[in-house]
Design an enzyme around this catalytic site. Structure first.
Site, mmCIF file in Angstrom:
data_model
loop_
_atom_site.group_PDB
_atom_site.id
_atom_site.type_symbol
_atom_site.label_atom_id
_atom_site.label_comp_id
_atom_site.label_asym_id
_atom_site.label_seq_id
_atom_site.Cartn_x
_atom_site.Cartn_y
_atom_site.Cartn_z
ATOM 1 N N GLY A 106 -3.032 -47.431 -4.219
ATOM 2 C CA GLY A 106 -3.898 -47.405 -3.232
ATOM 3 C C GLY A 106 -5.305 -48.215 -3.480
ATOM 4 O O GLY A 106 -6.004 -48.521 -2.606
ATOM 5 N N ASP A 160 -6.491 -39.322 -16.577
ATOM 6 C CA ASP A 160 -5.739 -39.516 -15.406
ATOM 7 C C ASP A 160 -4.021 -39.684 -15.869
ATOM 8 O O ASP A 160 -3.216 -40.531 -15.537
ATOM 9 C CB ASP A 160 -5.644 -40.730 -14.534
ATOM 10 C CG ASP A 160 -5.068 -40.821 -13.349
ATOM 11 O OD1 ASP A 160 -4.578 -39.694 -12.805
ATOM 12 O OD2 ASP A 160 -4.896 -41.939 -12.484
#
Length: 549
Positions: free
Chosen positions: A25, A139
């Protein structure tokens, strides 16, 4: 509209795009060839449409400050251009993500394999959390965990990683992957290393349950292997204060599981590559013994075959000539200390090969200087008398980069060609002098292959001389120093890696050093720090310590 890069496009008049590796993204990752380094492969991460350049620069600065074998090395970056494109140039990892490995199995991995990966992740997180300002990755998920071609973990995508600042009220941005991120990552407070502990727990839960995500309530937890249950539940506590507080504790608890889980798990027929890797590892382990965190060669190792003119010893020198070798150590440049020490070792070989006025060459040597490329300074392996007749050593000049793996690959190729002809000779020795952390691929798997090669006398020996401050304590009296052993503490991860890449000193070699009034302990390693010129000299003298007739 921003157009993706295509094969043949250029970045910075240096990196030529080869192909697209991944698309997300926030941008893409490309395989690029470095035209200044002989088309060396790099991964180029492209990040699009930053409204604030500081976010990109923060990631670039963070990654360039980190140095760990399981974190891709960043070698270059380009700030946002007019179209908003930013680029990070980093180590290219050949392999697949943990998510891809998991999906292909299908969605099952044996617990021992999960445990092996988890311990490697703990080592990475311990390094990050142990920085002066702890780095919180934020993450951790299977798609951000790469498994390279040697079955080692590499942690990728530091896009939302941040340094923990004790006085800061909260994170700049509340971000994370919902399925794996700790609850506090979506609140106004500041996340700390305990967020990564939660994420690792979520990853383990996902892998051990066949792909289930952590439920909202503990009552809804899917069944876990009993040995894992208590630890993972503690890692997944919603409140950070109730969670496991340090990744080191997680690592210690995982190590205890090695006694509670089966040592082997049958692999499905379609997992041929994994099966080959496991068999190769088992073959290697059969010739090694566990000692602390390191693995050392054992077995039928005599190292007592004496070098003679008909059966000379083979010594391969791998010399790191990266740019920092021009720095001073005391009153001399590091490169000059190395050249002098090497010269002494070679003269010692000449002396030990001389009988009366005649030389019976008992040694054959190769001298390989490496930086970003490999330079065989003698043009192959030469006998010590042929080298002596030249009257001088090749000149050592410094360069910028350090591709250690490439140097060991070259040594491996020389050894593969030589071993069939030298089975009755003393075991060869690879003497590696390094000036710091490598760039390029991980050299450890290559060194393991080299240490597994053998002649009748024993396995190939690998020695490491580290020109730098690798030990926690300075050695004030080199003659009384007992050497590096399995419990020696190091200042950085590279020291630990070099220990795994160093053979145990053979007793016959140790006897030679005792004659020179060095008191190295039994079981110490062929690894020498270079903070003192005498220790550099000792390392090179050790390379000439083969027993002789």
């Amino acid at each position: 509209m921003i157009v993706m890069l295509s094969p043949g496009d250029w970045i910075g008049n240096r990196y030529r795009i080869d192909k697209l590796l991944a698309k997300g993204g926030m941008g893409c990752v490309y395989l690029a060839k470095d035209t200044k380094l002989g088309d060396k492969a790099w991964a180029v991460k492209e990040i699009l449409q930053f409204s604030n350049n500081e976010a990109f620069l923060e990631e670039a600065r963070l990654l360039t400050q980190l140095s760990h074998p399981n974190i891709p090395h960043v070698t270059d970056y380009f700030e946002p251009d007019a179209e908003g494109r930013c680029y990070l140039v980093m180590e290219y990892i050949r392999g697949s993500t943990l998510q891809s490995r998991f999906d292909a199995d299908p969605r099952t991995l044996p617990p021992p394999e999960i445990l092996r990966y988890a311990l490697q992740i703990c080592d990475i997180l311990a390094y990050l959390h142990g920085q002066p300002k702890p780095v919180v990755f934020r993450d951790l998920k299977p798609s951000n965990i790469m498994i390279d071609e040697y079955d080692n973990i590499k942690l990728i995508d530091f896009g939302i990683a941040r340094k923990f600042d004790q006085g800061k009220p909260g994170d700049t941005v509340q971000m994370g992957t919902i399925a794996f991120a700790a609850p506090e990552q979506f609140t106004k407070g500041q996340t700390d290393p305990r967020a990564d502990i939660y994420a690792l727990g979520a990853v383990l839960y996902y892998l051990l349950t066949g792909g289930s995500f952590v439920p909202r309530t503990r009552e809804s937890f899917a069944p876990l292997p009993p040995a894992w249950t208590r630890l993972i539940q503690r890692m997944l506590e919603p409140e950070p204060a109730n969670r496991v507080q340090a990744i080191e504790e997680v690592r210690e608890q995982l190590k205890l599981l090695t006694d509670g889980e089966p040592a082997e798990a049958p692999a499905p027929p379609d997992r041929m590559r994994t099966t080959m890797l496991q068999e190769e590892e088992r073959t290697w382990l059969r010739t090694m013994q566990l000692a602390g965190d390191s693995l050392f060669p054992v077995g039928a190792q005599s190292y007592t075959v004496k070098a003679s003119q008909s059966h000379p010893a083979l010594i391969l020198y791998l010399l790191d000539v990266s740019g920092s070798m021009s720095l001073t150590n005391g009153h001399k440049k590091r490169i000059d200390i190395v050249a002098e020490s090497l010269n002494v070792a070679l003269r010692q070989m000449v002396f030990r090969s001389t009988k009366g006025s005649r030389i019976s060459a008992r040694y054959r040597v190769a001298i390989i200087a490496y930086s970003d490329d490999v330079n065989d300074l003698l043009g192959g392996i030469k006998s010590i008398d042929a080298l002596m007749n030249t009257g001088m050593l090749p000149v050592l000049a410094t360069h910028r980069f350090t591709d250690t793996a490439k140097a060991f690959l070259y040594a491996e190729s020389l050894l593969r060609a030589e071993l069939p002809r030298i089975q009755d000779c003393p075991a060869p020795l690879v003497c590696h002098m390094t000036d710091g952390v490598y760039t390029g691929e991980d050299p450890e798997p290559i060194v393991r292959r080299i240490m597994n090669m053998s002649v009748k006398d024993g396995n190939v020996l690998v020695e490491n001389i580290f020109i730098g401050d690798v030990l926690e304590h300075e050695i004030e009296q080199p003659k009384r120093w007992a050497g590096i052993r399995e419990n020696t503490s190091f200042r950085d991860e590279y020291g630990c890696k070099l220990r795994k890449m160093s053979s145990v000193i053979p007793e016959s070699y140790r006897d030679m050093m005792r004659e020179a009034n060095y008191n190295l302990a039994a079981g110490s390693l062929l690894m020498f720090p270079g903070t003192h010129p005498d220790l550099v000299s000792l390392g090179f003298q050790m390379s000439a310590a083969t027993p002789i007739h």
